[in-house]
Design a protein around this motif. Sequence first.
Motif, PDB file in Angstrom:
ATOM      1  N   LEU A  32      17.130   8.879  12.182  1.00 27.27           N
ATOM      2  CA  LEU A  32      15.710   9.202  12.061  1.00 27.27           C
ATOM      3  C   LEU A  32      15.304   9.455  10.614  1.00 27.27           C
ATOM      4  O   LEU A  32      14.159   9.269  10.246  1.00 27.27           O
ATOM      5  N   GLY A  33      16.280   9.870   9.809  1.00 25.68           N
ATOM      6  CA  GLY A  33      15.975  10.151   8.411  1.00 25.68           C
ATOM      7  C   GLY A  33      15.480   8.930   7.674  1.00 25.68           C
ATOM      8  O   GLY A  33      14.613   9.033   6.795  1.00 25.68           O
ATOM      9  N   PHE A  34      16.033   7.756   8.003  1.00 21.96           N
ATOM     10  CA  PHE A  34      15.580   6.527   7.338  1.00 21.96           C
ATOM     11  C   PHE A  34      14.126   6.254   7.653  1.00 21.96           C
ATOM     12  O   PHE A  34      13.337   5.940   6.762  1.00 21.96           O
ATOM     13  N   GLY A  35      13.753   6.369   8.931  1.00 21.99           N
ATOM     14  CA  GLY A  35      12.368   6.122   9.314  1.00 21.99           C
ATOM     15  C   GLY A  35      11.419   7.095   8.648  1.00 21.99           C
ATOM     16  O   GLY A  35      10.350   6.709   8.155  1.00 21.99           O
ATOM     17  N   THR A  36      11.804   8.382   8.587  1.00 23.77           N
ATOM     18  CA  THR A  36      10.955   9.382   7.949  1.00 23.77           C
ATOM     19  C   THR A  36      10.788   9.084   6.470  1.00 23.77           C
ATOM     20  O   THR A  36       9.675   9.146   5.928  1.00 23.77           O
ATOM     21  N   SER A  37      11.888   8.748   5.804  1.00 19.06           N
ATOM     22  CA  SER A  37      11.822   8.453   4.367  1.00 19.06           C
ATOM     23  C   SER A  37      10.983   7.206   4.096  1.00 19.06           C
ATOM     24  O   SER A  37      10.126   7.200   3.201  1.00 19.06           O
ATOM     25  N   PHE A  38      11.224   6.161   4.879  1.00 19.63           N
ATOM     26  CA  PHE A  38      10.488   4.907   4.669  1.00 19.63           C
ATOM     27  C   PHE A  38       8.993   5.096   4.901  1.00 19.63           C
ATOM     28  O   PHE A  38       8.158   4.646   4.097  1.00 19.63           O
ATOM     29  N   LEU A  39       8.645   5.774   5.986  1.00 16.79           N
ATOM     30  CA  LEU A  39       7.232   5.957   6.306  1.00 16.79           C
ATOM     31  C   LEU A  39       6.543   6.910   5.340  1.00 16.79           C
ATOM     32  O   LEU A  39       5.334   6.806   5.121  1.00 16.79           O
ATOM     33  N   SER A  40       7.301   7.829   4.752  1.00 18.09           N
ATOM     34  CA  SER A  40       6.689   8.686   3.738  1.00 18.09           C
ATOM     35  C   SER A  40       6.320   7.881   2.497  1.00 18.09           C
ATOM     36  O   SER A  40       5.284   8.129   1.867  1.00 18.09           O
ATOM     37  N   TRP A  41       7.155   6.870   2.145  1.00 17.48           N
ATOM     38  CA  TRP A  41       6.804   5.962   1.050  1.00 17.48           C
ATOM     39  C   TRP A  41       5.548   5.166   1.393  1.00 17.48           C
ATOM     40  O   TRP A  41       4.645   5.021   0.560  1.00 17.48           O
ATOM     41  N   VAL A  42       5.494   4.654   2.632  1.00 16.60           N
ATOM     42  CA  VAL A  42       4.322   3.873   3.067  1.00 16.60           C
ATOM     43  C   VAL A  42       3.057   4.724   2.999  1.00 16.60           C
ATOM     44  O   VAL A  42       2.018   4.297   2.463  1.00 16.60           O
ATOM     45  N   ALA A  43       3.127   5.947   3.527  1.00 14.69           N
ATOM     46  CA  ALA A  43       1.950   6.821   3.551  1.00 14.69           C
ATOM     47  C   ALA A  43       1.516   7.203   2.143  1.00 14.69           C
ATOM     48  O   ALA A  43       0.310   7.207   1.834  1.00 14.69           O
ATOM     49  N   SER A  44       2.470   7.514   1.279  1.00 14.18           N
ATOM     50  CA  SER A  44       2.125   7.913  -0.089  1.00 14.18           C
ATOM     51  C   SER A  44       1.461   6.780  -0.844  1.00 14.18           C
ATOM     52  O   SER A  44       0.435   6.978  -1.524  1.00 14.18           O
ATOM     53  N   PHE A  45       2.029   5.571  -0.734  1.00 12.33           N
ATOM     54  CA  PHE A  45       1.432   4.432  -1.428  1.00 12.33           C
ATOM     55  C   PHE A  45       0.076   4.063  -0.835  1.00 12.33           C
ATOM     56  O   PHE A  45      -0.806   3.582  -1.564  1.00 12.33           O
ATOM     57  N   ALA A  49      -2.078   6.268   0.341  1.00 14.14           N
ATOM     58  CA  ALA A  49      -3.002   7.244  -0.230  1.00 14.14           C
ATOM     59  C   ALA A  49      -3.318   6.912  -1.689  1.00 14.14           C
ATOM     60  O   ALA A  49      -4.475   7.005  -2.124  1.00 14.14           O
ATOM     61  N   ILE A  50      -2.296   6.508  -2.447  1.00 16.28           N
ATOM     62  CA  ILE A  50      -2.528   6.116  -3.842  1.00 16.28           C
ATOM     63  C   ILE A  50      -3.420   4.883  -3.905  1.00 16.28           C
ATOM     64  O   ILE A  50      -4.311   4.783  -4.760  1.00 16.28           O
ATOM     65  N   TYR A  51      -3.189   3.945  -2.997  1.00 16.03           N
ATOM     66  CA  TYR A  51      -4.010   2.737  -2.927  1.00 16.03           C
ATOM     67  C   TYR A  51      -5.471   3.087  -2.658  1.00 16.03           C
ATOM     68  O   TYR A  51      -6.391   2.526  -3.277  1.00 16.03           O
ATOM     69  N   LEU A  52      -5.715   4.034  -1.765  1.00 16.06           N
ATOM     70  CA  LEU A  52      -7.083   4.450  -1.459  1.00 16.06           C
ATOM     71  C   LEU A  52      -7.729   5.154  -2.651  1.00 16.06           C
ATOM     72  O   LEU A  52      -8.933   5.003  -2.892  1.00 16.06           O
ATOM     73  N   LEU A  53      -6.934   5.908  -3.399  1.00 15.88           N
ATOM     74  CA  LEU A  53      -7.462   6.548  -4.604  1.00 15.88           C
ATOM     75  C   LEU A  53      -7.881   5.499  -5.635  1.00 15.88           C
ATOM     76  O   LEU A  53      -8.919   5.631  -6.295  1.00 15.88           O
ATOM     77  N   ILE A  54      -7.062   4.448  -5.763  1.00 11.63           N
ATOM     78  CA  ILE A  54      -7.402   3.373  -6.701  1.00 11.63           C
ATOM     79  C   ILE A  54      -8.677   2.667  -6.255  1.00 11.63           C
ATOM     80  O   ILE A  54      -9.560   2.369  -7.068  1.00 11.63           O
ATOM     81  N   LEU A  55      -8.789   2.402  -4.942  1.00  5.42           N
ATOM     82  CA  LEU A  55     -10.004   1.770  -4.427  1.00  5.42           C
ATOM     83  C   LEU A  55     -11.233   2.634  -4.690  1.00  5.42           C
ATOM     84  O   LEU A  55     -12.302   2.131  -5.025  1.00  5.42           O
ATOM     85  N   LEU A  66      -9.289  14.802  -1.077  1.00  6.95           N
ATOM     86  CA  LEU A  66      -8.355  15.328  -0.072  1.00  6.95           C
ATOM     87  C   LEU A  66      -7.062  14.532  -0.035  1.00  6.95           C
ATOM     88  O   LEU A  66      -6.064  14.987   0.538  1.00  6.95           O
ATOM     89  N   LEU A  67      -7.072  13.348  -0.635  1.00  3.14           N
ATOM     90  CA  LEU A  67      -5.842  12.569  -0.699  1.00  3.14           C
ATOM     91  C   LEU A  67      -4.807  13.224  -1.603  1.00  3.14           C
ATOM     92  O   LEU A  67      -3.617  12.933  -1.492  1.00  3.14           O
ATOM     93  N   VAL A  68      -5.243  14.110  -2.495  1.00  2.00           N
ATOM     94  CA  VAL A  68      -4.299  14.811  -3.375  1.00  2.00           C
ATOM     95  C   VAL A  68      -3.355  15.701  -2.565  1.00  2.00           C
ATOM     96  O   VAL A  68      -2.129  15.579  -2.693  1.00  2.00           O
ATOM     97  N   PRO A  69      -3.867  16.618  -1.713  1.00  6.13           N
ATOM     98  CA  PRO A  69      -2.916  17.375  -0.882  1.00  6.13           C
ATOM     99  C   PRO A  69      -2.151  16.498   0.103  1.00  6.13           C
ATOM    100  O   PRO A  69      -1.008  16.813   0.437  1.00  6.13           O
ATOM    101  N   LEU A 101      -5.766   3.885   8.119  1.00  3.70           N
ATOM    102  CA  LEU A 101      -4.935   3.933   9.335  1.00  3.70           C
ATOM    103  C   LEU A 101      -3.460   4.156   8.989  1.00  3.70           C
ATOM    104  O   LEU A 101      -2.730   4.812   9.744  1.00  3.70           O
ATOM    105  N   LEU A 102      -3.031   3.613   7.855  1.00  6.56           N
ATOM    106  CA  LEU A 102      -1.631   3.811   7.451  1.00  6.56           C
ATOM    107  C   LEU A 102      -1.333   5.263   7.091  1.00  6.56           C
ATOM    108  O   LEU A 102      -0.168   5.662   7.051  1.00  6.56           O
ATOM    109  N   LEU A 103      -2.389   6.045   6.856  1.00  8.46           N
ATOM    110  CA  LEU A 103      -2.170   7.466   6.581  1.00  8.46           C
ATOM    111  C   LEU A 103      -1.617   8.204   7.791  1.00  8.46           C
ATOM    112  O   LEU A 103      -1.045   9.285   7.655  1.00  8.46           O
TER     113      LEU A 103
END
Length: 203
Positions: A44-57, A59-65, A78-81, A188-190
């Motif tokens: 389960l650790g792999f899925g959690t780590s991978f999805l945390s990368w997806v969610a973080s990027f 959020a960063i993508y939405l900030l850039i937009l 609110l994307l900062v917290p 939705l990816l958030l």
Amino acid sequence: MARSDYLTWTTDDVTTELMNADMSELKLVAKALFEHACTKLGGLGFGTSFLSWVASFSAIYLLILDRTNWRTNMLTSLLVPYIFFSLPPSLFHFLRGQFGMWVAFIAVVLRLFFPRHFPDWLEIPGSLILLLVVAPKLFAHASRESWVGVVICLMIGCYLLQEHIRASGGFRNSFMQSHGISNTIGILLLFVYPMWRLITHVV
């Protein structure tokens, strides 16, 4: 007439039984797929780590937009917290180290003494770095590793989604307007990371 009703009733029963059997098989297949994914991909650790990368990027993508072509009245800050709570542990610790301290120091110096050289689009990234650096260790690790951070991420995702749908004039329009699809998919990816944390917590 009675025989026709009997045949119809029998056919309905057979159809219901077949559907129930199919649903049971689908549940077994889904459970087996989940277990195989966990075993083959490192647990389960792999899925959690991978999805945390997806969610973080995401959020960063939405900030850039938001700083380019997605300017709205919603609180994208609110994307900062959200990023704070969803950053992968390796990146989180790296940014809380000497690198993050130097970046925060330079940002503060520029903001205080050279405000003309501090562009507006650096406000939110600078706030994120400051939050990562100055957050007390007890709060940072306790909130990130508990359900509190997960709930906050879900609340932020729900707020941004409903505000985006409202600003677009409906759920269908959020996929049809210019840049609507990319914005909606990004929001939705958030949900993937906090939902996965909830699922793994229940399992």
